[in-house]
Design a protein around this motif. Structure first.
Motif, PDB file in Angstrom:
ATOM      1  N   ARG A   1      46.407 100.366   2.615  1.00 50.47           N
ATOM      2  CA  ARG A   1      46.306 101.825   2.784  1.00 50.47           C
ATOM      3  C   ARG A   1      44.941 102.202   3.362  1.00 50.47           C
ATOM      4  O   ARG A   1      44.834 103.077   4.235  1.00 50.47           O
TER       5      ARG A   1
ATOM      6  N   ALA B   1      50.094 105.510  10.589  1.00 50.14           N
ATOM      7  CA  ALA B   1      49.443 106.802  10.405  1.00 50.14           C
ATOM      8  C   ALA B   1      48.747 107.316  11.657  1.00 50.14           C
ATOM      9  O   ALA B   1      48.544 108.524  11.813  1.00 50.14           O
TER      10      ALA B   1
ATOM     11  N   CYS C   1      45.884 105.183   5.746  1.00 44.89           N
ATOM     12  CA  CYS C   1      46.989 105.894   5.079  1.00 44.89           C
ATOM     13  C   CYS C   1      46.512 106.909   4.043  1.00 44.89           C
ATOM     14  O   CYS C   1      47.276 107.794   3.637  1.00 44.89           O
TER      15      CYS C   1
END
Length: 516
Positions: A494, A195, A499
């Motif tokens: 995440r 990301a 993310c």
């Protein structure tokens, strides 16, 4: 000139008919006309261009040199997105209609599209027994190259157009999965752009948490840019034995026994009713018995599932030798049995000999031309689902499928599920034998209603600690989804990798309750 004039006259009459009836009427009620006249030739041209390009690129070895620059381009796009304020989620720029999934992702219109033009085989290392590929490489490309040099993938999913990226970020299975597991289990390394635009390589020993979290994540942890996959020596043929079995108990017992035998390289079942099935077991071999060769992949041959059904009708066992690549793509020409609903006469010998060389139409082109009305009709009156359940629950599962949707044939494919971290693993700490139950077609259950029937089926799958393949329509709510899948590692990563502001959660990307 006369054939050309006749063809032109036919085309003119067809266009006139379309003008009178309306394009939507033709696409819905006489779709075979549109498919045969337009989509089959277009699909053939698409395939020829794609495979010629892939062959030229690999022979010239230009792909490895260009790969690093393409990855840097992806990193640049991600960093530009961050510099512009990270206002929306990111996703790949590949059009939704190009995917094999029947679902049309609306998120493509609202998310930042990152262009990923990675569709080449980068390297085949026969010493390490590894093939390194980009994510848009298809199974058709892989078999064409590897079998030509005497190698193959341990698990090579069926349809030509399935991509490596889709099989990793989603999942993939084949009749050898009872030995090797799912497609993710033959992968040894992933390379991703994260990301923040950084590049990372992960293996079972390096960045292992990410390695185990990537499968089934549907591109919500980063952009896959390459993968390394195990390869094994290939042989010329598959010696395939066909055994008709009658009675539910006998079917389950026979299928379970054959799935547990390590000498079977391939195990598959086709269930034609609740009490009738053909169990197939195969072994790779270089030897062949005279008179038993069946090149089932030739365009004029009967569709495989119809050929198998003949053994059931005659109630006789059979033994055939099928060329390896033909075996791998045995269901491709008929898209399992979906093509019979699109071209009802597609298995007719006359059609096969005259037009079979153009079959099948590209699934992507079928999606592109189906229109909203036809899409809704398919959604309400058509089922395409793969449910993965423990083998010990096979009998209960088949009765549930029969009562809830009543779709036949049903595809049975066994696979071993190791106890590893990630979204999908057995309930206990030990490897367990599972089975993929694939239902594709028009439900024959009375008063079928897609949402309620599928939710009932999903509830059963959750109750036996099974899983639903995420390419298909999913009707679970968020709580039910995370009851089915283990999100502990996924959610931690995440948050750790940033993310949450870069990619949607996997549930929001694929489930109907979140998308509508």
């Amino acid at each position: 000139m006369e054939p050309a004039v006749s063809l032109a006259v036919c085309a003119l009459l067809f266009l006139l008919w379309v003008r009178v009836k309306g394009l939507e009427f033709v696409l819905i009620h006489q779709r075979w006309v549109f498919v045969c006249l337009f989509l089959l030739p277009l699909s053939l041209i698409f395939d020829i261009c794609y495979y010629v390009r892939a062959w030229v690129v690999f022979k010239l070895s230009s792909a490895p040199r260009q790969h690093e620059q393409r990855v840097r381009d992806i990193q640049k796009q991600v960093r530009e997105w961050k510099e512009q304020g990270s206002k929306t989620f990111m996703c790949t720029g590949r059009p939704g209609w190009l995917t094999v999934s029947l679902r049309v992702g609306k998120y493509k219109k609202t998310h930042k599209n990152i262009m990923i033009n990675l569709m080449d085989i980068l390297e085949v290392d026969t010493k390490k027994q590894i093939v390194r590929v980009e994510p848009l490489v298809t199974m058709g490309q892989v078999t064409a190259l590897l079998t030509s040099i005497g190698w193959t993938l341990p698990v090579l999913p069926e349809l030509d157009d399935l991509t490596v990226g889709g099989l990793i970020m989603g999942t993939g299975i084949e009749s050898s999965s009872h030995k090797y597991g799912l497609f993710q289990h033959i992968c040894t390394a992933y390379e991703l752009v994260l990301a923040d635009g950084s590049f990372v390589r992960c293996t079972p020993s390096e960045n292992s948490d990410l390695f185990y979290a990537v499968p089934w994540s549907c591109g919500t942890l980063g952009f896959l840019v390459a993968a390394e996959i195990r390869i094994i020596p290939a042989k010329k043929y598959v010696r395939l034995r066909f055994e008709p079995v009658h009675g539910m108990e006998a079917i389950c017992d026979k299928f379970t026994r054959e799935s547990q035998r390590p000498e079977n390289h391939f195990v598959e079942g086709l269930l034609y009713s609740l009490e009738e099935a053909v169990i197939m077991t195969g072994v790779m071999t270089d030897e062949m018995e005279p008179g038993k060769l069946n090149s089932i992949g030739n365009y004029y041959k009967p569709w495989f599932f119809k050929h198998v059904e003949n053994y059931l009708k005659t109630n006789q066992e059979g033994l055939e030798y099928i060329p390896l690549r033909h075996y791998y793509h045995r269901h491709t020409r008929s898209i399992f049995w979906e093509l019979q609903d699109i071209i009802p006469f597609g298995n007719n010998p006359v059609f096969r000999y005259l037009f079979g060389w153009m079959v099948p139409p590209k699934i992507s082109l079928l999606k592109l031309t189906q229109g909203e009305t036809l899409r809704k009709l398919y959604e309400q009156h058509h089922v395409v689902q793969d449910m993965l359940v423990p083998m010990k629950c096979l009998s209960r599962a088949l009765h549930t499928f029969h009562n809830d949707i009543h779709v036949y044939p049903i595809w049975l494919c066994p696979f071993i599920l190791p106890s590893q971290p990630g979204l999908v693993h057995p309930k206990g700490d030990e490897t367990e034998l599972y089975v993929d139950i694939g239902a594709y077609g028009e439900p024959r259950v009375k008063h079928f209603e897609a949402r309620s029937c599928m939710r009932q089926l999903e509830k059963f799958v959750r109750s036996v600690h099974g899983f639903q393949m995420l390419y298909a329509d999913c009707y679970m709510d968020r709580e039910e989804f995370w009851e089915m899948f283990d999100g502990s590692l996924y959610h931690r990563l995440r948050k750790q990798l940033g993310c949450q502001d870069a990619f949607p959660e996997v549930y929001d990307k694929i489930c109907k309750a979140a998308r509508h």
